[in-house]
Design a protein around this motif. Structure first.
Motif, mmCIF file in Angstrom:
data_model
loop_
_atom_site.group_PDB
_atom_site.id
_atom_site.type_symbol
_atom_site.label_atom_id
_atom_site.label_comp_id
_atom_site.label_asym_id
_atom_site.label_seq_id
_atom_site.Cartn_x
_atom_site.Cartn_y
_atom_site.Cartn_z
ATOM 1 N N MET A 12 0.859 -1.189 0.000
ATOM 2 C CA MET A 12 0.000 0.000 0.000
ATOM 3 C C MET A 12 0.889 1.231 0.000
ATOM 4 O O MET A 12 2.049 1.156 0.413
ATOM 5 C CB MET A 12 -0.941 0.031 1.207
ATOM 6 C CG MET A 12 -0.263 0.107 2.534
ATOM 7 S SD MET A 12 -1.317 0.770 3.844
ATOM 8 C CE MET A 12 -1.037 2.522 3.598
ATOM 9 N N VAL A 13 0.367 2.316 -0.511
ATOM 10 C CA VAL A 13 1.123 3.571 -0.482
ATOM 11 C C VAL A 13 0.671 4.350 0.737
ATOM 12 O O VAL A 13 -0.533 4.572 0.934
ATOM 13 C CB VAL A 13 0.911 4.390 -1.769
ATOM 14 C CG1 VAL A 13 1.663 5.716 -1.684
ATOM 15 C CG2 VAL A 13 1.390 3.590 -2.986
ATOM 16 N N GLY A 14 1.632 4.722 1.572
ATOM 17 C CA GLY A 14 1.331 5.500 2.769
ATOM 18 C C GLY A 14 1.714 6.963 2.565
ATOM 19 O O GLY A 14 2.726 7.265 1.934
ATOM 20 N N TYR A 15 0.887 7.846 3.078
ATOM 21 C CA TYR A 15 1.121 9.291 2.946
ATOM 22 C C TYR A 15 1.403 9.906 4.312
ATOM 23 O O TYR A 15 0.932 9.403 5.336
ATOM 24 C CB TYR A 15 -0.113 9.974 2.326
ATOM 25 C CG TYR A 15 -0.183 9.768 0.838
ATOM 26 C CD1 TYR A 15 0.227 10.751 -0.049
ATOM 27 C CD2 TYR A 15 -0.615 8.562 0.324
ATOM 28 C CE1 TYR A 15 0.199 10.543 -1.417
ATOM 29 C CE2 TYR A 15 -0.650 8.332 -1.045
ATOM 30 C CZ TYR A 15 -0.238 9.335 -1.909
ATOM 31 O OH TYR A 15 -0.249 9.122 -3.263
ATOM 32 N N ILE A 16 2.156 10.991 4.295
ATOM 33 C CA ILE A 16 2.402 11.742 5.525
ATOM 34 C C ILE A 16 1.108 12.495 5.858
ATOM 35 O O ILE A 16 0.577 13.237 5.016
ATOM 36 C CB ILE A 16 3.581 12.717 5.336
ATOM 37 C CG1 ILE A 16 4.856 11.922 5.032
ATOM 38 C CG2 ILE A 16 3.766 13.611 6.558
ATOM 39 C CD1 ILE A 16 5.965 12.745 4.402
ATOM 40 N N LEU A 17 0.591 12.271 7.060
ATOM 41 C CA LEU A 17 -0.700 12.857 7.447
ATOM 42 C C LEU A 17 -0.783 14.343 7.115
ATOM 43 O O LEU A 17 -1.781 14.807 6.551
ATOM 44 C CB LEU A 17 -0.944 12.648 8.956
ATOM 45 C CG LEU A 17 -2.171 13.362 9.542
ATOM 46 C CD1 LEU A 17 -3.462 12.873 8.911
ATOM 47 C CD2 LEU A 17 -2.215 13.195 11.058
ATOM 48 N N GLY A 18 0.259 15.089 7.448
ATOM 49 C CA GLY A 18 0.254 16.542 7.207
ATOM 50 C C GLY A 18 0.047 16.909 5.750
ATOM 51 O O GLY A 18 -0.428 18.007 5.440
ATOM 52 N N PRO A 56 1.782 15.150 12.722
ATOM 53 C CA PRO A 56 1.529 15.345 11.287
ATOM 54 C C PRO A 56 2.445 14.477 10.422
ATOM 55 O O PRO A 56 2.228 14.341 9.222
ATOM 56 C CB PRO A 56 1.798 16.835 11.067
ATOM 57 C CG PRO A 56 2.559 17.296 12.251
ATOM 58 C CD PRO A 56 2.262 16.376 13.381
ATOM 59 N N ASP A 57 3.475 13.870 11.042
ATOM 60 C CA ASP A 57 4.363 12.958 10.302
ATOM 61 C C ASP A 57 3.856 11.518 10.305
ATOM 62 O O ASP A 57 4.493 10.627 9.722
ATOM 63 C CB ASP A 57 5.778 12.981 10.908
ATOM 64 C CG ASP A 57 6.427 14.350 10.761
ATOM 65 O OD1 ASP A 57 6.170 15.012 9.739
ATOM 66 O OD2 ASP A 57 7.171 14.761 11.676
ATOM 67 N N SER A 58 2.735 11.253 10.976
ATOM 68 C CA SER A 58 2.151 9.900 10.982
ATOM 69 C C SER A 58 1.889 9.452 9.546
ATOM 70 O O SER A 58 1.539 10.261 8.681
ATOM 71 C CB SER A 58 0.818 9.884 11.739
ATOM 72 O OG SER A 58 0.985 10.333 13.055
ATOM 73 N N ILE A 59 2.050 8.153 9.301
ATOM 74 C CA ILE A 59 1.765 7.605 7.968
ATOM 75 C C ILE A 59 0.309 7.147 7.924
ATOM 76 O O ILE A 59 -0.160 6.442 8.823
ATOM 77 C CB ILE A 59 2.709 6.426 7.652
ATOM 78 C CG1 ILE A 59 4.163 6.920 7.599
ATOM 79 C CG2 ILE A 59 2.330 5.751 6.327
ATOM 80 C CD1 ILE A 59 4.450 7.937 6.508
ATOM 81 N N VAL A 60 -0.411 7.576 6.888
ATOM 82 C CA VAL A 60 -1.831 7.234 6.770
ATOM 83 C C VAL A 60 -2.123 6.568 5.430
ATOM 84 O O VAL A 60 -1.404 6.774 4.443
ATOM 85 C CB VAL A 60 -2.749 8.470 6.949
ATOM 86 C CG1 VAL A 60 -2.620 9.041 8.355
ATOM 87 C CG2 VAL A 60 -2.461 9.544 5.900
ATOM 88 N N SER A 61 -3.175 5.772 5.424
ATOM 89 C CA SER A 61 -3.625 5.116 4.197
ATOM 90 C C SER A 61 -4.635 6.009 3.487
ATOM 91 O O SER A 61 -5.543 6.552 4.117
ATOM 92 C CB SER A 61 -4.287 3.782 4.545
ATOM 93 O OG SER A 61 -5.007 3.296 3.432
ATOM 94 N N MET A 62 -4.467 6.142 2.178
ATOM 95 C CA MET A 62 -5.441 6.879 1.366
ATOM 96 C C MET A 62 -6.126 5.922 0.382
ATOM 97 O O MET A 62 -6.533 6.303 -0.703
ATOM 98 C CB MET A 62 -4.744 8.020 0.610
ATOM 99 C CG MET A 62 -4.068 9.045 1.511
ATOM 100 S SD MET A 62 -5.184 9.793 2.712
ATOM 101 C CE MET A 62 -6.360 10.597 1.644
ATOM 102 N N ASN A 63 -6.214 4.653 0.780
ATOM 103 C CA ASN A 63 -6.900 3.640 -0.038
ATOM 104 C C ASN A 63 -6.195 3.409 -1.365
ATOM 105 O O ASN A 63 -6.834 3.316 -2.418
ATOM 106 C CB ASN A 63 -8.359 4.040 -0.293
ATOM 107 C CG ASN A 63 -9.313 3.071 0.367
ATOM 108 O OD1 ASN A 63 -8.894 2.062 0.929
ATOM 109 N ND2 ASN A 63 -10.590 3.370 0.307
#
Length: 309
Positions: free
Chosen positions: A151-157, A210-217
């Motif tokens: 999966m591709v993870g994005y920086i929350l910020g 804000p540096d947490s890694i989040v999923s954007m599906n």
């Protein structure tokens, strides 16, 4: 030669979210919508086919708004996510309107997609690097003793809006960058010093980096995911129809989480430094239009998107 990965776009909810497909706003002067840029980035990265998951009733409008234009540049297939697309012997509950969720959407593709594939949302702009990472992974990994997903993870910020709160899946990874779990946070807001979330309607707030890694599906799968979805869907229906027949949803991340818990799969988290863009609120559109124009000026996209393909 190995089959080129396919790009699967979840677009079955588009008509309802936008009040009809004709209301989908272009994000540049040439009339392109956010999805055009994702497909352009995917084609440039090497993807060979695009599969649109739509509602059957929206097919004609969808072809006019998007599909006919794209079919000049990519192999295009359509898959219908319908309430009646259920295993033999099952009927949708009376008065059910809501689709059965992202896991069901992907399951509907099993007869159309016959190689590795990526999954994205229709109305998110992910950035070109994300598609390049996905393509590299899908063309260099195969299932062995476990299913090898990514999966591709994005920086929350990089995914927050100035115009309200967002829901994000916050990822926890191990030291090697493999996904351990995703925790859904349904109400995250941007703050001057970073970001905060609430789980009780705003009575209490917790800071989140804000540096947490989040999923954007944005996922990458092998064919094995279809087999797992097919096996698990009837079990979900049994429980869901008993407990919440009108609203229960079969979520793709939930199934991935189960496979991780059962040690049947690994999910490598490919981190994207790109800024995510999307229209969560109607006020977000101006920021997306500006961002797209800036990317064109920087040479990341041609001024007229498809002319160079």
């Amino acid at each position: 030669m190995a089959k080129k990965p396919a790009l699967v776009i979840m677009a079955a909810g588009m008509g309802s979210r936008y009040g009809g497909l004709k209301q989908i706003d272009p994000v540049d002067r040439e009339g392109n919508i956010i999805m055009d840029f994702s497909i352009y980035d995917a084609k440039k990265a090497g993807f060979g086919q695009v599969v649109f998951i739509i509602k059957k009733e929206n097919e004609e409008a969808f072809r006019q708004a998007v599909g006919d234009r794209i079919s000049r540049h990519m192999d295009v297939s359509y898959v219908y996510q319908e309430l009646t697309s259920l295993p033999q012997g099952w009927q949708p509950p009376k008065d059910r309107v809501k689709p059965f969720g992202t896991g069901h959407a992907i399951l509907c593709c099993k007869d159309v997609v016959d190689g590795p594939f990526a999954v994205i949302n229709a109305d998110d702009h992910y950035g070109s690097q994300a598609f390049e990472c996905l393509y590299r992974y899908l063309t260099s990994h195969v299932d062995d003793d476990k299913y090898r997903y990514c999966m591709v993870g994005y920086i929350l910020g990089n995914t927050l809006t100035e115009n309200g709160h967002v829901a994000r899946g916050v990822c926890r990874t191990d030291a090697d960058g493999y996904l351990l779990d995703i925790e859904e946070k349904t109400h995250i807001e941007k703050r001057e010093a970073g970001a905060a979330y609430t789980e009780d309607g705003g009575h209490t707030w917790n800071e989140i980096s804000p540096d947490s890694i989040v999923s954007m599906n944005m996922w990458g799968f092998s064919q094995s995911i279809f087999r797992e979805l097919e096996e698990r869907f009837p079990l979900f229906l049994e429980k869901g129809f008993r407990e919440d027949p009108l609203k229960c949803e079969f979520f793709l991340p939930t199934v991935v989480g189960e496979l991780l818990d059962e040690a049947k799969a690994t999910v490598e988290v490919l981190k994207s430094p790109d800024q995510w863009h999307g229209v969560t609120y109607k006020e977000d559109r101006a920021a997306v239009v500006d961002a797209i124009q800036k990317m064109k000026e920087e040479g990341r996209y041609p001024q007229s998107l498809w002319e160079s393909v």
